[in-house]
Design a protein around this motif. Sequence first.
Motif, PDB file in Angstrom:
ATOM      1  N   TYR A 153       0.827  -1.206   0.000  1.00  0.00           N
ATOM      2  CA  TYR A 153       0.000   0.000   0.000  1.00  0.00           C
ATOM      3  C   TYR A 153       0.865   1.262   0.000  1.00  0.00           C
ATOM      4  CZ  TYR A 153      -4.369  -2.520   0.502  1.00  0.00           C
ATOM      5  OH  TYR A 153      -5.458  -3.329   0.274  1.00  0.00           O
ATOM      6  N   ASN A 155      -9.137   6.773  -1.159  1.00  0.00           N
ATOM      7  CA  ASN A 155      -8.722   5.972  -0.016  1.00  0.00           C
ATOM      8  C   ASN A 155      -8.497   4.504  -0.368  1.00  0.00           C
ATOM      9  OD1 ASN A 155      -8.257   6.373   2.937  1.00  0.00           O
ATOM     10  ND2 ASN A 155      -9.667   4.644   3.076  1.00  0.00           N
ATOM     11  N   PHE A 156      -9.046   4.034  -1.485  1.00  0.00           N
ATOM     12  CA  PHE A 156      -8.710   2.688  -1.935  1.00  0.00           C
ATOM     13  C   PHE A 156      -7.218   2.580  -2.250  1.00  0.00           C
ATOM     14  CE2 PHE A 156     -13.306   2.174  -3.018  1.00  0.00           C
ATOM     15  CZ  PHE A 156     -13.520   0.969  -2.366  1.00  0.00           C
ATOM     16  N   PRO A 198      -4.798   4.417   1.828  1.00  0.00           N
ATOM     17  CA  PRO A 198      -5.681   4.198   2.971  1.00  0.00           C
ATOM     18  C   PRO A 198      -5.179   4.712   4.313  1.00  0.00           C
ATOM     19  CG  PRO A 198      -4.537   2.172   2.419  1.00  0.00           C
ATOM     20  CD  PRO A 198      -4.145   3.168   1.381  1.00  0.00           C
ATOM     21  N   HIS A 215      -2.802  10.081   3.029  1.00  0.00           N
ATOM     22  CA  HIS A 215      -3.934  10.500   2.203  1.00  0.00           C
ATOM     23  C   HIS A 215      -4.024  12.024   2.177  1.00  0.00           C
ATOM     24  CE1 HIS A 215      -8.412   9.662   1.128  1.00  0.00           C
ATOM     25  NE2 HIS A 215      -8.112  10.906   0.809  1.00  0.00           N
ATOM     26  N   ASN A 250     -12.348   9.229   4.115  1.00  0.00           N
ATOM     27  CA  ASN A 250     -11.344   8.244   4.504  1.00  0.00           C
ATOM     28  C   ASN A 250     -11.927   7.209   5.464  1.00  0.00           C
ATOM     29  OD1 ASN A 250      -9.274   7.518   6.771  1.00  0.00           O
ATOM     30  ND2 ASN A 250      -7.972   8.013   5.022  1.00  0.00           N
ATOM     31  N   ASN A 285     -14.575   4.902   3.770  1.00  0.00           N
ATOM     32  CA  ASN A 285     -13.968   3.897   2.900  1.00  0.00           C
ATOM     33  C   ASN A 285     -13.297   2.778   3.693  1.00  0.00           C
ATOM     34  OD1 ASN A 285     -11.182   3.016   1.478  1.00  0.00           O
ATOM     35  ND2 ASN A 285     -12.780   3.277  -0.078  1.00  0.00           N
ATOM     36  N   ASP A 286     -12.824   3.102   4.900  1.00  0.00           N
ATOM     37  CA  ASP A 286     -12.146   2.082   5.697  1.00  0.00           C
ATOM     38  C   ASP A 286     -13.033   0.876   5.990  1.00  0.00           C
ATOM     39  OD1 ASP A 286      -9.793   3.461   5.753  1.00  0.00           O
ATOM     40  OD2 ASP A 286     -10.129   4.375   7.719  1.00  0.00           O
ATOM     41  N   GLN A 322     -12.050  -1.404   3.204  1.00  0.00           N
ATOM     42  CA  GLN A 322     -10.637  -1.319   2.849  1.00  0.00           C
ATOM     43  C   GLN A 322      -9.873  -2.440   3.566  1.00  0.00           C
ATOM     44  OE1 GLN A 322      -7.532  -1.225   1.547  1.00  0.00           O
ATOM     45  NE2 GLN A 322      -8.149   0.790   0.794  1.00  0.00           N
ATOM     46  N   TRP A 326      -7.205  -1.929   6.591  1.00  0.00           N
ATOM     47  CA  TRP A 326      -7.553  -1.792   8.003  1.00  0.00           C
ATOM     48  C   TRP A 326      -8.259  -3.012   8.564  1.00  0.00           C
ATOM     49  CZ3 TRP A 326      -4.994   1.553  10.557  1.00  0.00           C
ATOM     50  CH2 TRP A 326      -4.559   2.744   9.944  1.00  0.00           C
TER      51      TRP A 326
END
Length: 447
Positions: free
Chosen positions: A317, A358-359, A362, A367, A397, A400-401, A404, A407
Amino acid sequence: MFMEALTRFFTALMRKYLPDPFVFAIILTFLTMVLAIFLEGKGLVDVISYWGGGFWNLLAFTTQMAVILAMGYVLAKTPLVEKILDYLVSLIKTPRAAIAVATLVGAVGSYLNWGFGLIIGALVARKFAEKIRGIHYPLIMASAYSGFCLYGLGITGTIPMLIATKGHFLEKEMGIIPLDQTIFSAPILVLSVITLITLPIVNMLAMPRNKENIIELDPTVFAFEEKAKAPAGPAGQPLTLAERMNNSYILGWLIGLMGIAYLVKYFAKGGGLDLNIVNFIIIFVGILLLGTPSRYIGVLNEGIKTVSGILLQYPFYAGIMAIMAGSGLVNTIAKWFVDISTPQTLPFWGLISSFVINFFAPSAGGHWAIQGPFMVEAAKNLNADMAKTAMSVMMGNAWNDLVQPFWLLPTLAISRLQLRDIMGYTVLDAIWVCIVFSVGILIWGYM
């Protein structure tokens, strides 16, 4: 019935098409490279250079996350903490109530400190699944993780804390934004309460009605986790000096108390609660509660098994984030949304663009480092509110987590579940959080 059908649809979809987190990271790497080449006109050699050059940019953060996961595991396995968790579990009698409580524990913990919430929610959920019959194990683990989205509105939200700090890297462009304009503003506090109340309800409604669809925890999955016992010398023989030191309560308590003494001094001087301090607390409280170095090492050896995914995948990442920043791809994506914005709608489109970005990036700090400058410039040009713009990026953010894998890795490690087992439920949570956050940020934008 509608909620259950929706949950079954997403769960079946994830189980059929969602690869393991490491494979997801590899695919995302190639996708980012393709976008950088075709949208930004970068050469393949340049893109590979961005990727390789940034591969270790999250090394310090990777270590922090590995420590909090392994040491948090140790703390949770101490007799005192286990008794506390067992008492909490004893107060709850039904699967739906357990799902609600697991969601609340994860949410409140994440609001107070994202690192703490990420671990404590999963540990409590696992404890519920061990003790209460009829709990759908993938759902309760997903529920505990779903509360993590509250960190973006909480007191350790990376972006609002950063822009409230003197000397932050965008201070010349946006100034210092106090917390009473971001996480402690009335709209954000209201959003926090709404999310905290409704998220447990969403998770409870996702509970399968048909008992045949309920997957309970298989206790054999954790058969390797046994209480660490102090090693003894050969029968009938006294312990050697080395063995006595290994099993010395004096050594364990002395070093533990020294850690606590440092914390007292640190907080007395006004020190803040960051990830390093959370890790420090977890380590030395764990040493005190287990008593001897050998007991601590014995439990830690089992906890280390939970960090392999983090050590492998977080560098990938970091490489993705480096491609996004180096190629200018993040600016292009953000600009698409900014070009259709007004001063009132910029926070909404900031939320949406942040979700997409955020993809690929992350970590909230990284970010903001790559998206923040462009969003701040857009806010200046449109004369939009800086606090709302910054919070929109933070909220996108956090939203999206929920989907994702970056996380989700700690929860997967603690639960021993696969990503496809729980992602269907977190997708459902993400849909609900999308509604809450989108409506909230739109109303706030026009206030």
